[in-house]
Motif scaffolding. Structure first.
Motif, PDB file in Angstrom:
ATOM      1  N   HIS A  11     -21.100  71.423   6.087  1.00  0.00           N
ATOM      2  CA  HIS A  11     -20.656  72.012   4.817  1.00  0.00           C
ATOM      3  C   HIS A  11     -19.445  72.923   5.018  1.00  0.00           C
ATOM      4  O   HIS A  11     -18.552  72.975   4.180  1.00  0.00           O
ATOM      5  CB  HIS A  11     -21.807  72.774   4.149  1.00  0.00           C
ATOM      6  N   VAL A  12     -19.391  73.611   6.142  1.00  0.00           N
ATOM      7  CA  VAL A  12     -18.255  74.488   6.430  1.00  0.00           C
ATOM      8  C   VAL A  12     -17.004  73.654   6.691  1.00  0.00           C
ATOM      9  O   VAL A  12     -15.919  73.968   6.199  1.00  0.00           O
ATOM     10  CB  VAL A  12     -18.562  75.404   7.640  1.00  0.00           C
ATOM     11  N   VAL A  13     -17.164  72.569   7.444  1.00  0.00           N
ATOM     12  CA  VAL A  13     -16.046  71.669   7.716  1.00  0.00           C
ATOM     13  C   VAL A  13     -15.534  71.063   6.409  1.00  0.00           C
ATOM     14  O   VAL A  13     -14.327  71.002   6.172  1.00  0.00           O
ATOM     15  CB  VAL A  13     -16.449  70.571   8.723  1.00  0.00           C
ATOM     16  N   ALA A  14     -16.450  70.657   5.541  1.00  0.00           N
ATOM     17  CA  ALA A  14     -16.064  70.068   4.254  1.00  0.00           C
ATOM     18  C   ALA A  14     -15.295  71.082   3.403  1.00  0.00           C
ATOM     19  O   ALA A  14     -14.265  70.746   2.802  1.00  0.00           O
ATOM     20  CB  ALA A  14     -17.293  69.567   3.505  1.00  0.00           C
ATOM     21  N   LEU A  15     -15.764  72.322   3.343  1.00  0.00           N
ATOM     22  CA  LEU A  15     -15.073  73.362   2.575  1.00  0.00           C
ATOM     23  C   LEU A  15     -13.684  73.638   3.144  1.00  0.00           C
ATOM     24  O   LEU A  15     -12.712  73.803   2.397  1.00  0.00           O
ATOM     25  CB  LEU A  15     -15.888  74.653   2.557  1.00  0.00           C
ATOM     26  N   ALA A  16     -13.590  73.678   4.462  1.00  0.00           N
ATOM     27  CA  ALA A  16     -12.297  73.929   5.099  1.00  0.00           C
ATOM     28  C   ALA A  16     -11.312  72.811   4.764  1.00  0.00           C
ATOM     29  O   ALA A  16     -10.158  73.077   4.406  1.00  0.00           O
ATOM     30  CB  ALA A  16     -12.471  74.058   6.610  1.00  0.00           C
ATOM     31  N   ARG A  17     -11.752  71.587   4.855  1.00  0.00           N
ATOM     32  CA  ARG A  17     -10.872  70.455   4.529  1.00  0.00           C
ATOM     33  C   ARG A  17     -10.449  70.504   3.066  1.00  0.00           C
ATOM     34  O   ARG A  17      -9.290  70.254   2.736  1.00  0.00           O
ATOM     35  CB  ARG A  17     -11.580  69.144   4.824  1.00  0.00           C
ATOM     36  N   GLU A  18     -11.400  70.831   2.200  1.00  0.00           N
ATOM     37  CA  GLU A  18     -11.115  70.904   0.763  1.00  0.00           C
ATOM     38  C   GLU A  18     -10.050  71.946   0.455  1.00  0.00           C
ATOM     39  O   GLU A  18      -9.226  71.769  -0.425  1.00  0.00           O
ATOM     40  CB  GLU A  18     -12.419  71.243   0.033  1.00  0.00           C
ATOM     41  N   ARG A  19     -10.075  73.042   1.195  1.00  0.00           N
ATOM     42  CA  ARG A  19      -9.143  74.148   0.956  1.00  0.00           C
ATOM     43  C   ARG A  19      -7.893  74.093   1.832  1.00  0.00           C
ATOM     44  O   ARG A  19      -7.028  74.962   1.748  1.00  0.00           O
ATOM     45  CB  ARG A  19      -9.840  75.485   1.206  1.00  0.00           C
ATOM     46  N   GLY A  20      -7.819  73.101   2.722  1.00  0.00           N
ATOM     47  CA  GLY A  20      -6.663  73.000   3.602  1.00  0.00           C
ATOM     48  C   GLY A  20      -6.655  74.040   4.706  1.00  0.00           C
ATOM     49  O   GLY A  20      -5.601  74.439   5.193  1.00  0.00           O
ATOM     50  N   VAL A  21      -7.839  74.492   5.105  1.00  0.00           N
ATOM     51  CA  VAL A  21      -7.970  75.507   6.142  1.00  0.00           C
ATOM     52  C   VAL A  21      -8.218  74.813   7.479  1.00  0.00           C
ATOM     53  O   VAL A  21      -9.090  73.947   7.569  1.00  0.00           O
ATOM     54  CB  VAL A  21      -9.147  76.466   5.820  1.00  0.00           C
ATOM     55  N   PRO A  22      -7.482  75.175   8.513  1.00  0.00           N
ATOM     56  CA  PRO A  22      -7.703  74.535   9.809  1.00  0.00           C
ATOM     57  C   PRO A  22      -9.053  74.919  10.412  1.00  0.00           C
ATOM     58  O   PRO A  22      -9.520  76.037  10.243  1.00  0.00           O
ATOM     59  CB  PRO A  22      -6.557  75.057  10.682  1.00  0.00           C
ATOM     60  N   VAL A  23      -9.658  73.972  11.102  1.00  0.00           N
ATOM     61  CA  VAL A  23     -10.897  74.220  11.840  1.00  0.00           C
ATOM     62  C   VAL A  23     -10.525  74.212  13.317  1.00  0.00           C
ATOM     63  O   VAL A  23      -9.991  73.230  13.826  1.00  0.00           O
ATOM     64  CB  VAL A  23     -11.954  73.134  11.550  1.00  0.00           C
ATOM     65  N   VAL A  24     -10.786  75.325  13.981  1.00  0.00           N
ATOM     66  CA  VAL A  24     -10.451  75.465  15.392  1.00  0.00           C
ATOM     67  C   VAL A  24     -11.722  75.289  16.205  1.00  0.00           C
ATOM     68  O   VAL A  24     -12.722  75.947  15.951  1.00  0.00           O
ATOM     69  CB  VAL A  24      -9.824  76.852  15.678  1.00  0.00           C
TER      70      VAL A  24
END
Length: 58
Positions: A11-24
């Motif tokens: 769910h965190v990965v999905a939210l990050a992708r939705e908002r254009g936030v990089p996942v490190v």
């Protein structure tokens, strides 16, 4: 994030992708995931502080 493929953080990965936030990915993390959140409408300035704040800690 320790492992972006972990179903517990999907769910965190999905939210990050939705908002254009990089996942490190950081495999050495003690936690599954660490997130930094700022208030809606705030922006980070060139000085690293949110707009409208002094940058001091109370």
């Amino acid at each position: 994030m320790r492992d972006p493929e972990d179903v517990d953080v999907a769910h965190v990965v999905a939210l990050a992708r939705e908002r254009g936030v990089p996942v490190v990915t950081r495999p050495e993390l003690s936690y599954s995931c660490v997130g930094l959140i700022h208030p809606l409408g705030s922006r980070v300035s060139d000085t690293g502080t949110a707009a409208g704040t002094t940058g001091s800690v109370a």
